[in-house]
Design an enzyme around this catalytic site. Sequence first.
Site, PDB file in Angstrom:
ATOM      1  CB  CYS A 190      -1.006  -0.025   1.142  1.00  0.00           C
ATOM      2  SG  CYS A 190      -2.355   1.163   0.885  1.00  0.00           S
ATOM      3  CG  HIS A 195      -4.381  -3.139   2.505  1.00  0.00           C
ATOM      4  ND1 HIS A 195      -3.421  -2.778   3.430  1.00  0.00           N
ATOM      5  CD2 HIS A 195      -4.913  -1.989   2.036  1.00  0.00           C
ATOM      6  CE1 HIS A 195      -3.402  -1.461   3.531  1.00  0.00           C
ATOM      7  NE2 HIS A 195      -4.291  -0.955   2.691  1.00  0.00           N
ATOM      8  CD  GLU A 220      -2.497  -6.018   4.896  1.00  0.00           C
ATOM      9  OE1 GLU A 220      -2.724  -4.839   5.216  1.00  0.00           O
ATOM     10  OE2 GLU A 220      -1.952  -6.326   3.816  1.00  0.00           O
TER      11      GLU A 220
END
Length: 195
Positions: free
Chosen positions: A75, A173, A175
């Site tokens: 990011c 992202h 994650e």
Amino acid sequence: MDYGVGNLASVWHALHALQFRCRISSEPATLSASDLLLLPGVGAFPAAMAALHRTGLVDYLQSEARKGRPMIGICLGMQLLAESSTEQRPTPGLGLLPATVRALQAGAWHIGWNEIEPEREDPLFGSGWPHSVYFNHSYVVDAQPQHRVFIARAGEPITAVVRKDNVVGIQFHPEKSQSTGRKMLHRVVEGLLCD
């Protein structure tokens, strides 16, 4: 890597779930004992670069990248890898990618799930795309075509993943992108470590 503006907990949990050992630190001696450097980030480019300067990590990251150390930016961390950004004011970046950072068209935000599509083949990422992943940003990396691996479309084509040798930037992202994000993160980490 901890420089005060990263989403450390969620990235750490994702890597831990993938069975990678992780260290969170801003100390070059500790970071140098790691096989790969991961630069997360949330917030604004100028504040993040100021934090990297305060912690003394700018020279360290540039030196490690020149040595061929694997590095991933996520990011805002991806944006920091670029040469410069126009966010808030012109600000030099780490200069690890020949790219600049600018606002999305008409001041738009790109938040939510969006599909990524391959822009070029790269063995690090394998095949089996496109998939949807989770984005949350209003600035984009204008990377050179030979370094763009994936794009997404948000009123315009935007760089979703970029790679130059040992340096990889991921705008979304991973994650927070469920199994697709975890799969890509695993492939990238494993691939860079085996390169």
